[in-house]
Design an enzyme around this catalytic site. Structure first.
Site, PDB file in Angstrom:
ATOM      1  N   VAL A 120       3.030 -20.589  24.840  1.00 15.81           N
ATOM      2  CA  VAL A 120       1.976 -19.676  24.398  1.00 15.81           C
ATOM      3  C   VAL A 120       0.771 -19.868  25.318  1.00 15.81           C
ATOM      4  CG1 VAL A 120       2.612 -19.412  21.978  1.00 15.81           C
ATOM      5  CG2 VAL A 120       1.265 -21.409  22.645  1.00 15.81           C
ATOM      6  N   CYS A 149      -3.977 -24.417  20.983  1.00 17.99           N
ATOM      7  CA  CYS A 149      -3.696 -24.449  22.425  1.00 17.99           C
ATOM      8  C   CYS A 149      -4.879 -23.963  23.271  1.00 17.99           C
ATOM      9  CB  CYS A 149      -2.460 -23.585  22.691  1.00 17.99           C
ATOM     10  SG  CYS A 149      -2.142 -23.386  24.462  1.00 17.99           S
ATOM     11  N   GLU A 186       1.413 -16.290  30.570  1.00 19.30           N
ATOM     12  CA  GLU A 186       0.482 -16.990  31.472  1.00 19.30           C
ATOM     13  C   GLU A 186      -0.953 -16.524  31.187  1.00 19.30           C
ATOM     14  OE1 GLU A 186       0.683 -19.591  33.502  1.00 19.30           O
ATOM     15  OE2 GLU A 186       2.767 -19.751  32.882  1.00 19.30           O
ATOM     16  N   SER A 187      -1.744 -17.435  30.658  1.00 18.21           N
ATOM     17  CA  SER A 187      -3.104 -17.088  30.212  1.00 18.21           C
ATOM     18  C   SER A 187      -3.925 -16.359  31.281  1.00 18.21           C
ATOM     19  CB  SER A 187      -3.831 -18.350  29.750  1.00 18.21           C
ATOM     20  OG  SER A 187      -3.850 -19.340  30.771  1.00 18.21           O
ATOM     21  N   LYS A 193      10.781 -23.458  20.236  1.00 20.70           N
ATOM     22  CA  LYS A 193      11.602 -22.649  21.172  1.00 20.70           C
ATOM     23  C   LYS A 193      12.537 -21.707  20.410  1.00 20.70           C
ATOM     24  CE  LYS A 193       9.844 -25.057  24.589  1.00 20.70           C
ATOM     25  NZ  LYS A 193       8.495 -24.583  24.878  1.00 20.70           N
TER      26      LYS A 193
HETATM   27  N1  LIG Z   1       0.365 -22.042  32.320  1.00 16.36           N
HETATM   28  C1  LIG Z   1       0.483 -21.683  30.937  1.00 16.36           C
HETATM   29  C2  LIG Z   1       0.473 -22.926  30.062  1.00 16.36           C
HETATM   30  C3  LIG Z   1       0.692 -22.621  28.599  1.00 16.36           C
HETATM   31  C4  LIG Z   1       1.059 -23.882  27.790  1.00 16.36           C
HETATM   32  O1  LIG Z   1       1.392 -24.937  28.323  1.00 16.36           O
HETATM   33  N2  LIG Z   1       1.052 -23.743  26.451  1.00 16.36           N
HETATM   34  C5  LIG Z   1       1.474 -24.822  25.592  1.00 16.36           C
HETATM   35  C6  LIG Z   1       0.635 -24.984  24.348  1.00 16.36           C
HETATM   36  S1  LIG Z   1      -0.984 -25.518  24.719  1.00 16.36           S
HETATM   37  C7  LIG Z   1       2.882 -24.554  25.096  1.00 16.36           C
HETATM   38  O2  LIG Z   1       3.230 -23.453  24.776  1.00 16.36           O
HETATM   39  N3  LIG Z   1       3.694 -25.617  25.031  1.00 16.36           N
HETATM   40  C8  LIG Z   1       5.040 -25.588  24.565  1.00 16.36           C
HETATM   41  C9  LIG Z   1       5.854 -26.658  25.253  1.00 16.36           C
HETATM   42  O3  LIG Z   1       5.285 -27.426  26.044  1.00 16.36           O
HETATM   43  O4  LIG Z   1       7.054 -26.742  24.987  1.00 16.36           O
HETATM   44  C10 LIG Z   1      -0.653 -20.706  30.595  1.00 16.36           C
HETATM   45  O5  LIG Z   1      -1.713 -20.786  31.229  1.00 16.36           O
HETATM   46  O6  LIG Z   1      -0.468 -19.841  29.730  1.00 16.36           O
END
Ligand SMILES: N[C@@H](CCC(=O)N[C@@H](CS)C(=O)NCC(=O)O)C(=O)O
Length: 256
Positions: A78, A38, A90-91, A65
């Site tokens: 994540v 990710c 949130e990163s 999930k």
């Molecule tokens: N805005 C979030 C985005 C995090 C994100 O989208 N992570 C993805 C992996 S790259 C995730 O966990 N996806 C799970 C899903 O879409 O169900 C951040 O910056 O942390």
């Protein structure tokens, strides 16, 4: 079911990233809940590495999930970070937290108040413009739409590059701005191979900045082997990915 396809990702990091994961398996006060693949995770992973903090890396498949993970991040995404049993996600927020919580560690924001604000302004640009255009380009199926999205991405990168003092965003000091864009620079090769992205389209000192970012030791230490990313990005290239990011991009909505 498309959602199960997203669940079938390679279960762990590989190459240099796997070595870094193995070096961070012992329990610590700081726990990073991560997915090796990710780019948002890589942002936070980079901050932890750059600040040389003691942290524990825990691999999670966010597409499953699982209940225990939803208790940490109700959004089910994540990265998430647990610090002394309290959870954050949130990163970009986590990175700001690391900066505030560990002032004795290497700073990733400049001292000067204006320069700090300028870093944050362009972090926002990366997050809203660069990231969104990256996924639009990746997922667009018709040639016309791909070209349009690619044009938006190039323009967003040019605007960012205009602000780069060199070698890093803020000059001599590596900062959260460089960290915020690094994972997508690292993944530009996918658009080079499949969507006609060329460094020359951005022009100026783009190639130099790109190379400097890709060779940063923390970036190398948090990057897995290319074939495993390719496997995941094939789903995006076919516009079949069912991640929240992919769904938002498909619906023309802001990224989660
Ligand atoms: N805005 C979030 C985005 C995090 C994100 O989208 N992570 C993805 C992996 S790259 C995730 O966990 N996806 C799970 C899903 O879409 O169900 C951040 O910056 O942390």
């Amino acid at each position: 079911m498309p959602s199960t396809v997203d669940e079938q990702i390679h279960p762990h990091a590989s190459g240099d990233a796997e070595k870094t994961v193995n070096a961070h398996s012992a329990p610590q006060d700081l726990v990073l809940y991560a997915g090796w693949f990710c780019p948002f995770v890589q942002r936070t992973w980079l901050a932890l590495e750059e600040k040389e903090l003691l942290y524990e890396y825990r691999e999670v498949n966010p597409y499953k999930k699982e209940k225990e993970f939803l208790e940490i991040n109700p959004l089910g995404l994540v990265p998430a970070l647990v610090y002394q049993n309290k959870a954050l996600y949130e990163s970009l927020i986590i990175n700001e937290f690391l900066e505030d919580a560990f002032p004795q560690a290497k700073p990733l924001l400049p001292k000067d108040a204006f320069e700090r604000a300028r870093v944050r302004l362009w972090i926002d640009h990366v997050s809203k413009k660069v990231n969104a255009a990256y996924y639009r380009t990746l997922q667009a199926q018709e040639e016309e739409k791909q070209k349009e999205a690619l044009g938006e991405l190039v323009e967003a990168l040019q605007k960012y590059l205009d602000q780069v003092k060199g070698p890093w965003f803020s000059g001599e000091e590596f900062s959260l701005a460089d960290i915020t864009i690094a994972p997508w620079i690292n993944r530009l090769y996918i658009l080079k191979e499949h969507r006609g992205f060329k460094d020359e389209l951005v022009g100026g000192k783009w190639k130099e900045y790109e190379k400097t970012i890709k060779e940063r030791p923390s970036v190398l230490k948090t990057t897995s082997e290319p074939q495993y990313y390719t496997e995941i990005y094939q789903r995006y290239l076919r516009n079949e990915a069912q991640s929240e990011v992919a769904k938002a991009t498909r619906a023309g909505k802001a990224l989660p």
